[in-house]
Motif scaffolding. Structure first.
Motif, PDB file in Angstrom:
ATOM      1  N   GLN A   1      -6.752  -0.059 -12.031  1.00  9.54           N
ATOM      2  CA  GLN A   1      -6.707   1.304 -12.535  1.00  9.54           C
ATOM      3  C   GLN A   1      -5.472   1.577 -13.384  1.00  9.54           C
ATOM      4  O   GLN A   1      -5.542   2.295 -14.388  1.00  9.54           O
TER       5      GLN A   1
ATOM      6  N   GLU B   1      -7.145   0.166  -1.368  1.00 14.64           N
ATOM      7  CA  GLU B   1      -6.353   0.216  -2.599  1.00 14.64           C
ATOM      8  C   GLU B   1      -5.056  -0.554  -2.390  1.00 14.64           C
ATOM      9  O   GLU B   1      -4.398  -0.407  -1.362  1.00 14.64           O
TER      10      GLU B   1
ATOM     11  N   VAL C   1      -8.021  -0.559  -7.193  1.00  8.04           N
ATOM     12  CA  VAL C   1      -8.762   0.360  -6.327  1.00  8.04           C
ATOM     13  C   VAL C   1     -10.153  -0.198  -6.033  1.00  8.04           C
ATOM     14  O   VAL C   1     -10.629  -1.109  -6.702  1.00  8.04           O
ATOM     15  N   ASP C   2     -10.780   0.368  -4.996  1.00  6.29           N
ATOM     16  CA  ASP C   2     -12.157   0.046  -4.611  1.00  6.29           C
ATOM     17  C   ASP C   2     -12.347  -1.442  -4.339  1.00  6.29           C
ATOM     18  O   ASP C   2     -13.326  -2.056  -4.769  1.00  6.29           O
TER      19      ASP C   2
ATOM     20  N   ARG D   1      -2.146  -1.434  -9.985  1.00  8.03           N
ATOM     21  CA  ARG D   1      -2.832  -0.661  -8.945  1.00  8.03           C
ATOM     22  C   ARG D   1      -4.305  -1.036  -8.974  1.00  8.03           C
ATOM     23  O   ARG D   1      -4.994  -0.820  -9.987  1.00  8.03           O
TER      24      ARG D   1
ATOM     25  N   GLN E   1       0.848  -1.186   0.000  1.00  6.42           N
ATOM     26  CA  GLN E   1       0.000   0.000   0.000  1.00  6.42           C
ATOM     27  C   GLN E   1       0.885   1.238   0.000  1.00  6.42           C
ATOM     28  O   GLN E   1       1.909   1.285   0.687  1.00  6.42           O
TER      29      GLN E   1
END
Length: 225
Positions: free
Chosen positions: A85, A61, A76-77, A74, A53
């Motif tokens: 992403q 994330e 996310v969510d 990467r 992270q």
């Protein structure tokens, strides 16, 4: 692979097949309790060995490392609909350097992010000995990839907002010829490097300075099993 977020109190654990678990630490019982499990999107790759992270306030994330393809992704969510992403394929030649591809089961195994402030405090220099004055790509620090081949610690300045935009700054040698995992402790400024050459475990601790030998990280301690 695993990474700890002290802000959210989450321990993230990822498996090669893209499955991921989030655990929360309960100080009362001194146990970890499962919060969620999921399978991350296939775009991150097929052989996930590590996760990290960058921004601890972005608790859902993760950055993941794919050994087979030499790829950082990467995601996310994760608490909602996990989405890839950005991706960075590190095997391409960049700035005169390239991450060695996986060979005979030996490849990139460790991933960690270190903030500029911690690097500057440690007197960090790039592997070629040049001065470090701060990252330039917007992440606020550097990504480190530990490799099983030659025990090298590879250094990347990554743009978190643009796929494939990064600078490869080369690699440091470490105290052993294989790296199996990495963890940087932001509270102490120490990097922990897990080694397993020839199935002999050891744990190396470093500040990420390289004052003793050009191109080799300084070792504070090496605990050998």
């Amino acid at each position: 692979g695993a990474t700890w977020n002290p802000g959210s109190g989450s321990l993230w654990v990822v498996r090669q097949n893209r499955q991921i678990w989030e655990y929360a630490y309960d100080p009362g019982s001194a146990n970890f309790e499962l919060q969620q499990t999921a399978v991350l999107p296939s775009a991150i790759g097929s052989d996930i060995e590590a996760c990290a992270q960058v921004d601890h306030s972005a608790a859902d994330e993760l950055y993941t490392l794919d050994e087979d393809n030499g790829r950082i992704a990467r995601v996310v969510d994760i608490d909602g609909i996990a989405t890839v992403q950005r991706v960075w394929n590190l095997l391409v030649t960049n700035n005169g350097h390239a991450l060695p591809p996986e060979s005979g089961g030996q490849g990139p195994e460790g991933l960690e992010f270190v903030l500029d402030a911690d690097l500057l405090a440690a007197g960090f220099r790039f592997p070629d000995g040049s001065a470090f004055t701060g990252s330039t790509k917007g992440m606020g620090g550097l990504m480190f990839v530990g490799h099983q081949i030659d025990g090298e610690l590879h250094v990347f300045d990554v743009n978190p907002d643009a796929s494939e935009d990064f600078v490869n700054h080369g690699a440091f040698l470490t105290s052993e010829t294989e790296i199996a995992g990495l963890h940087f402790d932001r509270t102490s400024g120490l990097l922990y490097v897990w080694h397993n050459p020839f199935n002999v475990n050891s744990l190396e601790i470093s500040t990420l300075s390289s004052n003793a030998t050009l191109g080799t990280i300084d070792t504070l301690e090496l605990y050998d099993s």
